[in-house]
Design an enzyme around this catalytic site. Structure first.
Site, PDB file in Angstrom:
ATOM      1  N   PRO A  91      20.064  18.033  15.744  1.00 27.20           N
ATOM      2  CA  PRO A  91      20.679  16.405  15.644  1.00 27.20           C
ATOM      3  C   PRO A  91      20.848  15.604  14.936  1.00 27.20           C
ATOM      4  O   PRO A  91      19.026  15.099  14.558  1.00 27.20           O
ATOM      5  CB  PRO A  91      21.614  15.772  17.087  1.00 27.20           C
ATOM      6  N   GLU A  92      20.950  14.985  13.476  1.00 30.73           N
ATOM      7  CA  GLU A  92      20.608  14.317  11.982  1.00 30.73           C
ATOM      8  C   GLU A  92      21.586  13.436  12.737  1.00 30.73           C
ATOM      9  O   GLU A  92      22.905  13.309  13.352  1.00 30.73           O
ATOM     10  CB  GLU A  92      20.460  14.843  11.036  1.00 30.73           C
TER      11      GLU A  92
END
Length: 270
Positions: free
Chosen positions: A2-3
């Site tokens: 996840p960014e």
């Protein structure tokens, strides 16, 4: 992994269910994530959740005693569910609320984190050297210009450096550089001021659109409600090695920069 957009989408998803509610208990089923979960997280028992913030890829659940810090790591997932919901494999932490709901943290690879902050963000080693948030006025082209001068590192690595600006992860660095027409291998110090002036709003726009569309689901990420992120449908270069460029039909190239897969069009990006 996840960014920033995926973490922001998670924050937006859980906040309406948690802000203003009282924490009944924090249940820790596995203390050993990326770092050991400190006993201080239990200080929030009986306290109201004042706000839920994001700093870089970290979520902060604020109470009067301090803040629980959550990081999703490689595969972490947050769900707001009734406390009575049957446990799944890798459900490591519950933040249980007085209203019968809980925030459940699942992390198959255990690279995520649940930590404690009892003072300001700058007092914690995780936050001390972080650069500005990319969607704020503190991040501008002049910052990129000033910090890049004389730098020989590839421009992709430069804009992914959290000391320069937080949250421009691999997917969104690839996409931003493509839209700006900049070869990701070019030394940061060799990128002109004019091109940094063009790149900065592109980074902001790419991240904002990804948040609006619920992030990018490639493998592990899903929104807090279980739905996928739809920005994957917008990707122009990431994951498209050997496929034709959407602009010129030249095959997309893939190289490794800073141990991360990097995708670019050799014709459109110079």
């Amino acid at each position: 992994m996840p960014e920033l957009p995926e973490v922001e989408v998670s924050r937006l998803g859980i906040s309406p269910h948690m802000i203003g509610e009282t924490i009944k208990e924090v249940v820790v089923r596995n203390k050993q994530l990326r770092w050991p979960i400190p006993e201080e997280v239990h200080l929030v028992h009986g306290l109201r959740i004042n706000s839920i913030r994001r700093r870089a890829k970290y979520l902060l659940i604020d109470t009067d005693a301090g803040s629980i810090i959550l990081h999703l790591g490689m595969s972490g997932r947050l769900r707001v569910v009734p406390t009575s919901t049957a446990l799944q494999k890798h459900d490591h932490v519950d933040i249980q609320l007085d209203n019968g709901q809980c925030l459940r943290f699942n992390d198959a690879r255990r690279f995520g984190a649940c930590l404690w902050l009892n003072k300001s963000e700058d007092s914690h080693t995780l936050f001390r050297s972080l650069g500005p948030e990319p969607l704020t006025e503190d991040f501008d082209a002049q910052r990129l210009i000033d910090l890049s001068r004389g730098k020989q590192v590839p421009v992709k690595s430069f804009i992914m450096d959290n000391k320069v600006v937080v949250g421009v992860g691999n997917i969104y660095a690839n996409e931003s550089l493509f839209l700006a027409g900049i070869d990701p291998r070019r030394p940061a110090g060799k990128v002109s001021k004019k091109r940094y002036i063009a790149l900065t709003p592109i980074i902001k726009d790419v991240l904002a659109k990804a948040i609006e569309q619920g992030g990018t689901t490639l493998k592990d990420f899903a929104q807090a409600d279980g739905n996928p992120g739809y920005f994957a449908q917008e990707l122009r270069v990431y994951g498209r090695a050997k496929l034709p460029c959407v602009n010129c039909e030249t095959p997309i190239k893939s190289v490794v920069i800073g141990q991360r897969n990097t995708f670019f069009c050799p014709q459109c990006q110079r």
